[in-house]
Design a protein around this motif. Structure first.
Motif, PDB file in Angstrom:
ATOM      1  N   ALA A   6     -39.228  79.576  43.750  1.00 22.44           N
ATOM      2  CA  ALA A   6     -39.813  78.542  44.614  1.00 22.44           C
ATOM      3  C   ALA A   6     -41.313  78.771  44.731  1.00 22.44           C
ATOM      4  N   ILE A   7     -42.095  77.734  44.398  1.00 21.91           N
ATOM      5  CA  ILE A   7     -43.548  77.818  44.509  1.00 21.91           C
ATOM      6  C   ILE A   7     -44.029  76.737  45.471  1.00 21.91           C
ATOM      7  N   ASP A   8     -44.545  77.167  46.608  1.00 24.28           N
ATOM      8  CA  ASP A   8     -45.064  76.245  47.614  1.00 24.28           C
ATOM      9  C   ASP A   8     -46.577  76.373  47.717  1.00 24.28           C
ATOM     10  N   GLY A   9     -47.195  75.357  48.308  1.00 23.33           N
ATOM     11  CA  GLY A   9     -48.631  75.411  48.527  1.00 23.33           C
ATOM     12  C   GLY A   9     -49.200  74.027  48.748  1.00 23.33           C
ATOM     13  N   ASP A 129     -42.124  72.595  50.717  1.00 22.94           N
ATOM     14  CA  ASP A 129     -41.154  73.277  51.586  1.00 22.94           C
ATOM     15  C   ASP A 129     -39.984  73.853  50.798  1.00 22.94           C
ATOM     16  N   ILE A 130     -40.246  74.272  49.574  1.00 22.61           N
ATOM     17  CA  ILE A 130     -39.146  74.751  48.726  1.00 22.61           C
ATOM     18  C   ILE A 130     -38.590  76.073  49.251  1.00 22.61           C
ATOM     19  N   GLY A 131     -39.465  77.045  49.476  1.00 26.25           N
ATOM     20  CA  GLY A 131     -39.005  78.349  49.938  1.00 26.25           C
ATOM     21  C   GLY A 131     -38.539  78.377  51.372  1.00 26.25           C
ATOM     22  N   THR A 132     -39.035  77.460  52.184  1.00 28.28           N
ATOM     23  CA  THR A 132     -38.683  77.444  53.606  1.00 28.28           C
ATOM     24  C   THR A 132     -37.499  76.539  53.921  1.00 28.28           C
ATOM     25  N   ASN A 133     -37.286  75.491  53.111  1.00 30.13           N
ATOM     26  CA  ASN A 133     -36.284  74.487  53.466  1.00 30.13           C
ATOM     27  C   ASN A 133     -35.328  74.128  52.329  1.00 30.13           C
ATOM     28  N   VAL A 134     -35.885  73.772  51.177  1.00 32.53           N
ATOM     29  CA  VAL A 134     -35.028  73.297  50.081  1.00 32.53           C
ATOM     30  C   VAL A 134     -34.201  74.438  49.488  1.00 32.53           C
ATOM     31  N   ASP A 179     -53.833  68.206  53.868  1.00 33.52           N
ATOM     32  CA  ASP A 179     -53.384  69.515  54.343  1.00 33.52           C
ATOM     33  C   ASP A 179     -52.904  69.417  55.790  1.00 33.52           C
ATOM     34  N   TYR A 180     -53.690  68.721  56.608  1.00 31.27           N
ATOM     35  CA  TYR A 180     -53.337  68.587  58.026  1.00 31.27           C
ATOM     36  C   TYR A 180     -51.992  67.875  58.178  1.00 31.27           C
ATOM     37  N   ARG A 181     -51.818  66.766  57.434  1.00 28.82           N
ATOM     38  CA  ARG A 181     -50.548  66.023  57.523  1.00 28.82           C
ATOM     39  C   ARG A 181     -49.381  66.896  57.071  1.00 28.82           C
ATOM     40  N   ASP A 182     -49.561  67.587  55.945  1.00 25.87           N
ATOM     41  CA  ASP A 182     -48.471  68.393  55.390  1.00 25.87           C
ATOM     42  C   ASP A 182     -48.096  69.553  56.306  1.00 25.87           C
ATOM     43  N   MET A 183     -49.095  70.157  56.940  1.00 27.59           N
ATOM     44  CA  MET A 183     -48.848  71.327  57.771  1.00 27.59           C
ATOM     45  C   MET A 183     -48.386  70.996  59.190  1.00 27.59           C
ATOM     46  N   ASN A 184     -48.581  69.741  59.596  1.00 25.99           N
ATOM     47  CA  ASN A 184     -48.263  69.369  60.984  1.00 25.99           C
ATOM     48  C   ASN A 184     -47.163  68.314  61.108  1.00 25.99           C
ATOM     49  N   ARG A 185     -46.518  67.975  59.997  1.00 24.94           N
ATOM     50  CA  ARG A 185     -45.442  66.983  60.106  1.00 24.94           C
ATOM     51  C   ARG A 185     -44.235  67.600  60.805  1.00 24.94           C
ATOM     52  N   GLU A 186     -43.432  66.757  61.422  1.00 22.18           N
ATOM     53  CA  GLU A 186     -42.272  67.231  62.184  1.00 22.18           C
ATOM     54  C   GLU A 186     -41.187  67.794  61.277  1.00 22.18           C
ATOM     55  N   LEU A 190     -45.449  72.175  55.707  1.00 16.56           N
ATOM     56  CA  LEU A 190     -45.922  73.166  54.741  1.00 16.56           C
ATOM     57  C   LEU A 190     -46.294  74.454  55.471  1.00 16.56           C
ATOM     58  N   LYS A 191     -45.677  75.567  55.070  1.00 17.71           N
ATOM     59  CA  LYS A 191     -46.033  76.875  55.608  1.00 17.71           C
ATOM     60  C   LYS A 191     -45.507  77.943  54.651  1.00 17.71           C
ATOM     61  N   GLN A 192     -46.065  79.115  54.746  1.00 16.54           N
ATOM     62  CA  GLN A 192     -45.631  80.210  53.889  1.00 16.54           C
ATOM     63  C   GLN A 192     -44.327  80.792  54.404  1.00 16.54           C
ATOM     64  N   ALA A 193     -43.341  80.898  53.526  1.00 14.96           N
ATOM     65  CA  ALA A 193     -42.089  81.551  53.904  1.00 14.96           C
ATOM     66  C   ALA A 193     -42.378  83.025  54.188  1.00 14.96           C
TER      67      ALA A 193
END
Length: 218
Positions: A6-9, A129-134, A179-186, A190-193
């Protein structure tokens, strides 16, 4: 059960380029989840939906069937049976994808497809959100990033090479907004696992990033 990487960013960090090369090195299937969301975005745009019509996007997504295929080893994206791969990199599609991917109904519709692929095959999957969710149980997790300035310059040069007029400062602002939208969506921000390896590619070549990731694959 496949081996999952999983590669996120954030946008413009080079995830797709790096993930393709890692997959090729290992003989794995590359899954560009961003392309799936862009496929949904194409559907919304072609049906006259704007980024402000959040409720409409949630209702309409069930009528969009986005699937993946592979032609000569290259991933192709199909929307209701039509190959739309050539439309995915358009600016408006990217903006719509950034907005619509935050909507729960859209994410749930694509989640099953992503997990099913990873269950059957050895995959390198990139996204937000692959490593954190998918794929929370992926054997290898990478958080790949780069500075806003670096990402903006990369996109600026890419557009220039295609002969598309662009302004560096506007690209940087768009990246910051995204970045703001991706990191703050409900839903699945987006965040580091916690168990992901952090890699900043700002001062690294593509081959150096690939080599670093391969070190962490069993």
């Amino acid at each position: 059960m496949g081996y999952n990487i999983a590669i996120d960013g954030p946008a413009g960090a080079g995830k797709s380029t790096i993930a393709k090369k890692v997959a090729k090195e290992l003989g794995y299937i590359y899954v560009d989840t961003g392309a799936l969301y862009r496929g949904m975005a194409v559907y919304f745009l072609e049906n006259g939906v704007s980024t402000e019509q959040i409720d409409k996007i949630g209702l309409m997504c069930k009528d969009a069937v986005v699937t993946l295929g592979y032609e000569e080893g290259v991933q192709q994206v199909y929307l209701n049976g039509e190959n739309i791969s050539g439309k995915l990199r358009e600016e408006e599609v990217g903006k719509m994808a950034s907005v619509s991917s935050a909507i729960k109904e859209v994410r749930m519709q694509l989640l099953e497809l992503q997990r099913d692929l990873a269950l059957k095959e050895n995959v390198v999957m990139d996204g937000r959100d692959i490593g954190t969710n998918v794929l929370p149980n992926a054997e290898t997790k990478i958080y790949l990033t780069a500075s806003v300035e670096t990402r903006a310059k990369r996109r600026f040069l890419e557009l220039q090479e295609k002969g598309i007029p662009c302004v560096l400062e506007k690209i940087a602002k768009d990246i910051e907004d995204r970045d703001y939208r991706d990191m703050n969506r409900e839903v699945a921000p987006l965040k580091q696992a916690k168990d992901a390896v952090y890699i900043d590619s700002s001062e690294m070549s593509i081959d150096e990033v690939v080599a670093e990731i391969l070190k962490h694959c069993k």
